[in-house]
Scaffold this active site. Structure first.
Site, mmCIF file in Angstrom:
data_model
loop_
_atom_site.group_PDB
_atom_site.id
_atom_site.type_symbol
_atom_site.label_atom_id
_atom_site.label_comp_id
_atom_site.label_asym_id
_atom_site.label_seq_id
_atom_site.Cartn_x
_atom_site.Cartn_y
_atom_site.Cartn_z
ATOM 1 N N PHE A 125 0.783 -1.116 -0.178
ATOM 2 C CA PHE A 125 0.318 0.052 -0.042
ATOM 3 C C PHE A 125 0.966 1.301 0.075
ATOM 4 C CE2 PHE A 125 -2.414 3.373 1.403
ATOM 5 C CZ PHE A 125 -3.697 3.452 0.769
ATOM 6 N N THR A 126 0.147 2.256 -0.364
ATOM 7 C CA THR A 126 0.931 3.319 -0.811
ATOM 8 C C THR A 126 2.282 3.580 0.091
ATOM 9 O OG1 THR A 126 0.064 4.939 -0.523
ATOM 10 C CG2 THR A 126 -0.065 4.699 -3.461
ATOM 11 N N ASP A 217 -2.754 -5.157 8.416
ATOM 12 C CA ASP A 217 -3.495 -3.625 7.869
ATOM 13 C C ASP A 217 -4.771 -4.027 8.113
ATOM 14 O OD1 ASP A 217 -4.450 -1.025 6.977
ATOM 15 O OD2 ASP A 217 -2.589 -0.991 5.284
ATOM 16 N N ARG A 384 -5.010 4.671 -10.012
ATOM 17 C CA ARG A 384 -3.766 3.148 -9.533
ATOM 18 C C ARG A 384 -3.232 2.142 -10.119
ATOM 19 N NH1 ARG A 384 -4.504 4.596 -4.309
ATOM 20 N NH2 ARG A 384 -3.071 6.004 -4.376
ATOM 21 N N PHE A 450 1.988 10.646 -6.221
ATOM 22 C CA PHE A 450 0.040 10.678 -6.699
ATOM 23 C C PHE A 450 -0.463 11.972 -6.419
ATOM 24 C CE2 PHE A 450 -1.492 8.391 -3.886
ATOM 25 C CZ PHE A 450 -0.553 7.638 -3.296
HETATM 26 C C1 LIG Z 1 -5.931 4.611 3.893
HETATM 27 C C2 LIG Z 1 -5.491 3.213 3.691
HETATM 28 C C3 LIG Z 1 -4.340 3.996 4.493
HETATM 29 C C4 LIG Z 1 -4.032 4.531 5.069
HETATM 30 O O1 LIG Z 1 -4.452 5.495 5.925
HETATM 31 P P1 LIG Z 1 -4.526 6.723 6.538
HETATM 32 O O2 LIG Z 1 -5.911 6.997 6.997
HETATM 33 O O3 LIG Z 1 -5.520 7.851 4.594
HETATM 34 O O4 LIG Z 1 -3.025 7.230 6.542
HETATM 35 C C5 LIG Z 1 -3.573 2.562 4.307
HETATM 36 N N1 LIG Z 1 -3.632 0.968 4.434
HETATM 37 C C6 LIG Z 1 -4.905 0.777 3.663
HETATM 38 C C7 LIG Z 1 -4.714 -0.843 2.990
HETATM 39 C C8 LIG Z 1 -5.435 1.833 3.261
HETATM 40 O O5 LIG Z 1 -7.001 1.143 2.348
#
Ligand SMILES: *Cc1c(COP(=O)(O)O)cnc(C)c1O
Length: 458
Positions: A125-126, A217, A384, A450
């Protein structure tokens, strides 16, 4: 039952008017935004499917909770409510609040990711990967190969970890160089694809055997639990809450963005079972976020978050959410539009490589497709693909297999009528796809390009 769909499981109590610009104004707006939908003004957007992050509609109960904010600098009542809620739902012992998900990722990465270490994950994830890399770690993708094939639809759990890939990494670099494995439930960038309970269990067993922590996550854990209930043998009769409890029994900790399955507009946390890790996290949270009893949130934010976490476990809520996504996806499939299959939990992902096969990946087909959908309809979506993936340490673009445009549904915000409009907008864009040309960067930031990148038409 011959209803077309079950309507929204809520009724409207307050409205926010929508506005749609004329076509010439939309052309002007996207040009001004450098063909980057992130840089559009929200007032110029008709239906906003940029993200489901923080764009949720809160319930009357959450708004009532907002009035109950205890804004004490230390020891806020609302923090204890949030902490108890996380402990109760997830069964994790310690909770460190943060302003959003990346705040938790920052703290976790600073504590555990050292130069020369490796962090495996089921697709990146970014922000998660950015924090791992900024601390000198190397991210290693151990998701199953099928996750990278957009039209491979006979795989129910495309977010699963490939245990062989994970084991190979352990053998190659040594378990002592892997501080944790990051398991995304669901996997956002694979198209909101879930991980099965069986896979979570096996990943946990292999990790335990090697002394490696499992950190979820868990930003989208309710969507993941819904897929386990509806797709995995043996879970049909369990409640979402029971499934969630079992999922977290295979984790040592988690980072969470409350802006997604917390059904709030801001908030997040880092949670864990290890006491030592908790003390280290508390030492850092005061530097970056605030006291360990608010972590960048106000008391009222924490109250709404605690209530939202409980509401998200309601089966009718999550069923409707995922069914809305499926409804939009199926309309596009019927029209012959290439999308990621199976349809995931929070968004429909257009396959831009197939949508615009005449545009090579270094001319950013997903970026231009998102811009064209806006021009067509005022609907805002997100790239994406190659732009989001960015560049590696050598400065080379990643050229990810998946080059996608994401149509993300905010929670409890839009109706089925809005989705019909969106589907037609995509179909209209598809019908004139041959006229669409690629883009080049006119401004590129060194990290997370991005968000702020600007483009020109080729
Ligand atoms: C949105 C997201 C994040 C980051 O969370 P933020 O609240 O935007 O900092 C991390 N992992 C996943 C899978 C997300 O969708």
């Amino acid at each position: 039952m011959d209803y077309k769909y079950m309507p929204e499981p809520y009724k409207v109590k307050m409205v926010e008017p929508l506005r749609i610009l004329e076509k010439e104004e939309r052309l002007e707006a996207i040009k001004k935004a450098g063909y980057n939908t992130f840089l559009l003004n929200s007032r110029d957007v008709y239906i906003d499917l940029l993200t489901d992050s923080g764009t949720n509609a809160m319930s009357d109960r959450q708004w009532a909770g907002i009035m109950m904010g205890d804004e004490a600098y230390a020891g806020s009542e609302n923090f204890y409510h949030l902490q108890e809620t996380v402990q109760e739902i997830m069964g994790l012992k310690y909770v460190v609040p943060t302003h959003q998900g990346r705040g938790a990722e920052n703290i976790l990465s600073q504590i555990l990711v050292k130069p020369g270490t490796y962090v495996p994950g089921n697709m990146y994830f970014t922000t998660t990967r950015a924090h791992q890399e900024m601390n000198g770690g190397t991210f290693v993708d151990v998701v199953i190969d099928d996750a990278h094939i957009s039209d491979k639809e006979d795989v129910a759990f495309k977010g699963n970890i490939d245990l062989q890939k994970y084991e190979n990494l352990i053998n190659e670099v040594g378990a002592e160089n892997i501080p944790y494995i990051c398991v995304g439930v669901t996997v956002n960038l694979a198209g909101g694809q879930p991980v099965s309970m069986k896979n979570l269990r096996e990943v946990y067993e292999l990790s335990q055997k090697n002394g490696i922590r499992v950190m979820f996550d868990c930003t989208r854990y309710v969507e993941n639990a819904y897929f386990i209930k509806t797709k995995e043998e043996g879970y049909q009769d369990k409640t979402i809450a029971e499934i969630v409890k079992e999922m977290f029994s295979y984790a040592d900790g988690a980072t969470m963005s409350g802006k997604k399955d917390g059904i709030v507009n801001i908030g997040g946390f880092l949670a864990m079972n290890e006491e030592d890790l908790y003390h280290k996290a508390c030492a850092l949270v005061v530097v970056y976020e605030g006291m360990p009893s608010y972590g960048g949130m106000s008391g009222r934010d924490m109250e709404a978050f605690a209530i939202g976490l409980k509401e998200a476990l309601d089966f009718n809520y999550i069923k409707h959410r995922v069914e809305q996504v499926e409804y939009l996806g199926n309309k596009l499939i019927e029209a012959g539009i290439p999308i990621v299959r199976p349809i995931g939990g929070h968004a429909v992902f257009l396959d831009a490589k197939k949508f615009l096969p005449h545009i090579p990946q270094n001319e950013y087909p997903a970026q231009v497709l998102a811009a064209e959908i806006y021009i067509e309809s005022g609907v805002r979506t997100m790239e994406r693909g190659n732009v989001s993936a960015g560049r590696n340490k050598e400065g080379k673009e990643y050229f990810p297999k998946l080059e996608l445009v994401r149509l993300t549904l905010p929670r409890r915000v839009y109706s089925y009528a809005h989705l019909d409009f969106v589907a037609q907008a995509i179909i209209n864009t598809y019908n004139r796809r041959d006229e669409i040309k690629g883009l080049k960067f006119s401004y590129e930031a060194p990290v997370l390009r991005f968000f702020t990148g600007r483009f020109e038409r080729l």
